[in-house]
Design a protein around this motif. Sequence first.
Motif, PDB file in Angstrom:
ATOM      1  N   GLY A  38      33.748  -3.361  -5.030  1.00 28.88           N
ATOM      2  CA  GLY A  38      34.625  -2.209  -5.201  1.00 28.88           C
ATOM      3  C   GLY A  38      35.367  -2.202  -6.528  1.00 28.88           C
ATOM      4  N   ILE A  39      34.776  -2.832  -7.550  1.00 31.44           N
ATOM      5  CA  ILE A  39      35.417  -2.897  -8.872  1.00 31.44           C
ATOM      6  C   ILE A  39      34.721  -1.916  -9.810  1.00 31.44           C
ATOM      7  CG2 ILE A  39      35.975  -4.388 -10.833  1.00 31.44           C
ATOM      8  CD1 ILE A  39      35.902  -6.735  -8.865  1.00 31.44           C
ATOM      9  N   LYS A  40      35.465  -0.944 -10.280  1.00 33.48           N
ATOM     10  CA  LYS A  40      34.879   0.065 -11.150  1.00 33.48           C
ATOM     11  C   LYS A  40      34.720  -0.461 -12.576  1.00 33.48           C
ATOM     12  CE  LYS A  40      36.413   3.934  -8.324  1.00 33.48           C
ATOM     13  NZ  LYS A  40      37.132   5.227  -8.272  1.00 33.48           N
ATOM     14  N   THR A  41      33.912   0.231 -13.353  1.00 32.92           N
ATOM     15  CA  THR A  41      33.504  -0.259 -14.673  1.00 32.92           C
ATOM     16  C   THR A  41      34.659  -0.625 -15.610  1.00 32.92           C
ATOM     17  OG1 THR A  41      31.408   0.929 -14.541  1.00 32.92           O
ATOM     18  CG2 THR A  41      32.157   0.286 -16.735  1.00 32.92           C
ATOM     19  N   PRO A  42      35.675   0.217 -15.803  1.00 32.99           N
ATOM     20  CA  PRO A  42      36.741  -0.173 -16.750  1.00 32.99           C
ATOM     21  C   PRO A  42      37.419  -1.492 -16.368  1.00 32.99           C
ATOM     22  CG  PRO A  42      36.884   2.158 -16.228  1.00 32.99           C
ATOM     23  CD  PRO A  42      35.880   1.583 -15.278  1.00 32.99           C
ATOM     24  N   LEU A  43      37.728  -1.670 -15.091  1.00 27.34           N
ATOM     25  CA  LEU A  43      38.372  -2.912 -14.673  1.00 27.34           C
ATOM     26  C   LEU A  43      37.421  -4.084 -14.784  1.00 27.34           C
ATOM     27  CD1 LEU A  43      40.689  -4.542 -13.498  1.00 27.34           C
ATOM     28  CD2 LEU A  43      39.961  -3.792 -11.201  1.00 27.34           C
ATOM     29  N   ARG A  44      36.174  -3.870 -14.421  1.00 28.46           N
ATOM     30  CA  ARG A  44      35.190  -4.960 -14.516  1.00 28.46           C
ATOM     31  C   ARG A  44      35.076  -5.464 -15.956  1.00 28.46           C
ATOM     32  NH1 ARG A  44      30.628  -2.228 -13.975  1.00 28.46           N
ATOM     33  NH2 ARG A  44      29.933  -2.577 -16.114  1.00 28.46           N
ATOM     34  N   ARG A  45      35.023  -4.563 -16.894  1.00 26.64           N
ATOM     35  CA  ARG A  45      34.907  -4.962 -18.301  1.00 26.64           C
ATOM     36  C   ARG A  45      36.192  -5.593 -18.815  1.00 26.64           C
ATOM     37  NH1 ARG A  45      31.062   0.116 -20.288  1.00 26.64           N
ATOM     38  NH2 ARG A  45      29.139  -0.819 -19.497  1.00 26.64           N
TER      39      ARG A  45
END
Length: 229
Positions: A38-45
């Motif tokens: 449930g981690i979206k791209t901006p936070l993942r990066r």
Amino acid sequence: MHLQDFVREIQSSLQANASIVNAPAMRAYMRDQFDFLGIKTPLRRQLLAEILKPMGKSKFSAAEVLQLADLLWKLSQREYQYIAIDLLAQHKKILAPQDIPRLIQLAQEKSWWDSVDGLAAVIGDVLLLSRPSFPQAQSMMDEALRDPSMWVRRIAMTHQLGWRLQTDTQRLFSYAKQLASEDEFFIRKAIGWALRDYAKWQPEQVREFVHTNSSYLAPLSIREALKNL
């Protein structure tokens, strides 16, 4: 840092930021084929950048980043495959054409459009960067176009996305014609996508190609190719 330790640090960071609110929707978007944290791209990066920051400029060798991609690919949640693709993209300048078979192999594991297209972008970058010293490297995509895997053929069709005026026009149009008879949605979509991207720079060439080959190209490919013309 040992590679296994690095992977464990990634796991710890992502698990600490998992979202039971986001995960079901992300899983549904991928047709429930993969589990998500449930981690979206901006936070993942952002999380990956925070892990990499203490390492400074000394990141990984080509062999290490490929091994990391293998390790991350084995983990269950989809975000780990996305992290692998992010790492490969960050190290594209030290990857070489001889590394592409390993990337193609990854594309055939846990395959869906998201991972395949991410790897296609890395492969395209590696080939474009290697063109001055290894101009024949792109012939690897001629072989990929004949691969039994639909996903590998999609990579061949889309690997030139973003190449702008450096696009090998002959290959682009030849690939589109060779794949035009396929019924697979993801191939037809890829043909149109690749043509639409090139049409930003050579609209008349694309328009003429589509007009000349309209009896061979699927309606989906034609719509996608001419979408912005």
